[in-house]
Scaffold this motif. Sequence first.
Motif, PDB file in Angstrom:
ATOM      1  N   GLY A   1     -21.242  -7.321  -7.934  1.00 46.71           N
ATOM      2  CA  GLY A   1     -20.805  -8.525  -8.625  1.00 46.71           C
ATOM      3  C   GLY A   1     -19.476  -8.414  -9.341  1.00 46.71           C
ATOM      4  N   GLN A   2     -18.745  -7.341  -9.161  1.00 50.24           N
ATOM      5  CA  GLN A   2     -17.451  -7.173  -9.815  1.00 50.24           C
ATOM      6  C   GLN A   2     -16.322  -7.395  -8.813  1.00 50.24           C
ATOM      7  OE1 GLN A   2     -17.664  -3.195 -11.327  1.00 50.24           O
ATOM      8  NE2 GLN A   2     -18.667  -3.812 -13.214  1.00 50.24           N
ATOM      9  N   SER A   3     -15.164  -7.743  -9.325  1.00 49.20           N
ATOM     10  CA  SER A   3     -13.978  -7.864  -8.472  1.00 49.20           C
ATOM     11  C   SER A   3     -13.334  -6.491  -8.352  1.00 49.20           C
ATOM     12  CB  SER A   3     -12.970  -8.832  -9.089  1.00 49.20           C
ATOM     13  OG  SER A   3     -13.532 -10.115  -9.167  1.00 49.20           O
ATOM     14  N   ILE A   4     -12.897  -6.167  -7.154  1.00 52.68           N
ATOM     15  CA  ILE A   4     -12.190  -4.904  -6.946  1.00 52.68           C
ATOM     16  C   ILE A   4     -10.911  -5.186  -6.166  1.00 52.68           C
ATOM     17  CG2 ILE A   4     -14.282  -3.484  -7.001  1.00 52.68           C
ATOM     18  CD1 ILE A   4     -14.072  -3.265  -3.930  1.00 52.68           C
ATOM     19  N   TYR A   5      -9.973  -4.274  -6.302  1.00 55.45           N
ATOM     20  CA  TYR A   5      -8.713  -4.370  -5.567  1.00 55.45           C
ATOM     21  C   TYR A   5      -8.741  -3.314  -4.470  1.00 55.45           C
ATOM     22  CZ  TYR A   5      -3.837  -3.672  -4.383  1.00 55.45           C
ATOM     23  OH  TYR A   5      -2.659  -3.527  -3.698  1.00 55.45           O
ATOM     24  N   ILE A   6      -8.456  -3.722  -3.263  1.00 56.20           N
ATOM     25  CA  ILE A   6      -8.368  -2.780  -2.148  1.00 56.20           C
ATOM     26  C   ILE A   6      -6.892  -2.681  -1.788  1.00 56.20           C
ATOM     27  CG2 ILE A   6      -9.023  -2.319   0.241  1.00 56.20           C
ATOM     28  CD1 ILE A   6     -11.584  -3.972  -0.328  1.00 56.20           C
ATOM     29  N   PRO A   7      -6.277  -1.516  -2.043  1.00 58.10           N
ATOM     30  CA  PRO A   7      -4.840  -1.381  -1.816  1.00 58.10           C
ATOM     31  C   PRO A   7      -4.476  -1.409  -0.333  1.00 58.10           C
ATOM     32  CG  PRO A   7      -5.791   0.736  -2.407  1.00 58.10           C
ATOM     33  CD  PRO A   7      -6.887  -0.288  -2.530  1.00 58.10           C
ATOM     34  N   ARG A   8      -3.231  -1.733  -0.072  1.00 57.51           N
ATOM     35  CA  ARG A   8      -2.721  -1.705   1.294  1.00 57.51           C
ATOM     36  C   ARG A   8      -2.646  -0.268   1.780  1.00 57.51           C
ATOM     37  NH1 ARG A   8       0.275  -5.758   3.508  1.00 57.51           N
ATOM     38  NH2 ARG A   8       0.540  -7.618   2.261  1.00 57.51           N
ATOM     39  N   LYS A   9      -2.679  -0.099   3.080  1.00 57.18           N
ATOM     40  CA  LYS A   9      -2.422   1.205   3.667  1.00 57.18           C
ATOM     41  C   LYS A   9      -0.972   1.564   3.362  1.00 57.18           C
ATOM     42  CE  LYS A   9      -5.525   0.839   7.625  1.00 57.18           C
ATOM     43  NZ  LYS A   9      -5.571   0.846   9.093  1.00 57.18           N
ATOM     44  N   SER A  10      -0.699   2.845   3.225  1.00 59.33           N
ATOM     45  CA  SER A  10       0.654   3.301   2.894  1.00 59.33           C
ATOM     46  C   SER A  10       1.699   2.732   3.841  1.00 59.33           C
ATOM     47  CB  SER A  10       0.729   4.825   2.915  1.00 59.33           C
ATOM     48  OG  SER A  10      -0.104   5.360   1.929  1.00 59.33           O
ATOM     49  N   GLU A  11       1.387   2.720   5.124  1.00 62.89           N
ATOM     50  CA  GLU A  11       2.372   2.261   6.103  1.00 62.89           C
ATOM     51  C   GLU A  11       2.603   0.751   6.051  1.00 62.89           C
ATOM     52  OE1 GLU A  11      -1.597   2.701   8.336  1.00 62.89           O
ATOM     53  OE2 GLU A  11      -0.467   3.900   6.900  1.00 62.89           O
ATOM     54  N   ASN A  12       1.743   0.008   5.353  1.00 63.14           N
ATOM     55  CA  ASN A  12       1.893  -1.447   5.254  1.00 63.14           C
ATOM     56  C   ASN A  12       2.481  -1.907   3.929  1.00 63.14           C
ATOM     57  OD1 ASN A  12       0.772  -1.733   7.797  1.00 63.14           O
ATOM     58  ND2 ASN A  12      -1.287  -2.024   7.009  1.00 63.14           N
ATOM     59  N   ARG A  13       2.754  -0.958   3.030  1.00 67.93           N
ATOM     60  CA  ARG A  13       3.275  -1.319   1.708  1.00 67.93           C
ATOM     61  C   ARG A  13       4.724  -1.764   1.819  1.00 67.93           C
ATOM     62  NH1 ARG A  13       0.574   3.492  -1.723  1.00 67.93           N
ATOM     63  NH2 ARG A  13      -1.498   2.579  -1.770  1.00 67.93           N
ATOM     64  N   LEU A  14       5.071  -2.742   0.997  1.00 62.05           N
ATOM     65  CA  LEU A  14       6.433  -3.238   0.956  1.00 62.05           C
ATOM     66  C   LEU A  14       7.160  -2.636  -0.235  1.00 62.05           C
ATOM     67  CD1 LEU A  14       5.769  -7.034   1.630  1.00 62.05           C
ATOM     68  CD2 LEU A  14       6.498  -5.299   3.266  1.00 62.05           C
ATOM     69  N   GLU A  15       8.434  -2.455  -0.085  1.00 58.79           N
ATOM     70  CA  GLU A  15       9.268  -1.967  -1.171  1.00 58.79           C
ATOM     71  C   GLU A  15       9.343  -3.031  -2.252  1.00 58.79           C
ATOM     72  OE1 GLU A  15      13.947  -1.264  -1.378  1.00 58.79           O
ATOM     73  OE2 GLU A  15      12.934   0.019   0.073  1.00 58.79           O
ATOM     74  N   TRP A  16       9.491  -2.613  -3.518  1.00 57.87           N
ATOM     75  CA  TRP A  16       9.573  -3.555  -4.619  1.00 57.87           C
ATOM     76  C   TRP A  16      10.706  -4.532  -4.369  1.00 57.87           C
ATOM     77  CZ3 TRP A  16      13.361  -4.943  -8.078  1.00 57.87           C
ATOM     78  CH2 TRP A  16      12.956  -5.757  -9.126  1.00 57.87           C
ATOM     79  N   GLY A  17      10.443  -5.810  -4.537  1.00 55.01           N
ATOM     80  CA  GLY A  17      11.455  -6.836  -4.387  1.00 55.01           C
ATOM     81  C   GLY A  17      11.646  -7.321  -2.960  1.00 55.01           C
ATOM     82  N   ALA A  18      10.922  -6.729  -2.020  1.00 52.65           N
ATOM     83  CA  ALA A  18      11.053  -7.171  -0.633  1.00 52.65           C
ATOM     84  C   ALA A  18      10.571  -8.609  -0.526  1.00 52.65           C
ATOM     85  CB  ALA A  18      10.232  -6.265   0.284  1.00 52.65           C
ATOM     86  N   GLY A  19      11.288  -9.385   0.225  1.00 51.76           N
ATOM     87  CA  GLY A  19      10.889 -10.780   0.417  1.00 51.76           C
ATOM     88  C   GLY A  19      11.454 -11.724  -0.627  1.00 51.76           C
ATOM     89  N   THR A  20      12.205 -11.200  -1.590  1.00 48.27           N
ATOM     90  CA  THR A  20      12.837 -12.057  -2.591  1.00 48.27           C
ATOM     91  C   THR A  20      14.287 -11.632  -2.745  1.00 48.27           C
ATOM     92  OG1 THR A  20      12.365 -10.624  -4.489  1.00 48.27           O
ATOM     93  CG2 THR A  20      10.658 -12.215  -3.880  1.00 48.27           C
TER      94      THR A  20
END
Length: 89
Positions: free
Chosen positions: A24-43
């Motif tokens: 019943g709790q919310s959890i965060y499932i992180p992205r795989k390392s190879e799918n992570r975006l660099e900070w600021g990507a897309g902006t």
Amino acid sequence: MGYRKAEEILPVEIIELIQQYVDGQSIYIPRKSENRLEWGAGTEIKQELRSRNQQIYSEYLAGAQVRTLAEKYYLSVKSIQRILREKKK
């Protein structure tokens, strides 16, 4: 980041396994390392910060005081000093 219902994407067996740990709790499932975006990507934020920092440096070279720059750009004196140190390199 939006939330999705586990029932819509996970098999029942996996949901039951997860419930043994976080029922019943919310959890965060992180992205795989190879799918992570660099900070600021897309902006444009990286370019905006580079431009702002260059403006700060130019104003400093023109005689502006560090405290004045900090007030003008709503940054701490330490942040202005860090920007100036990086730009001097």
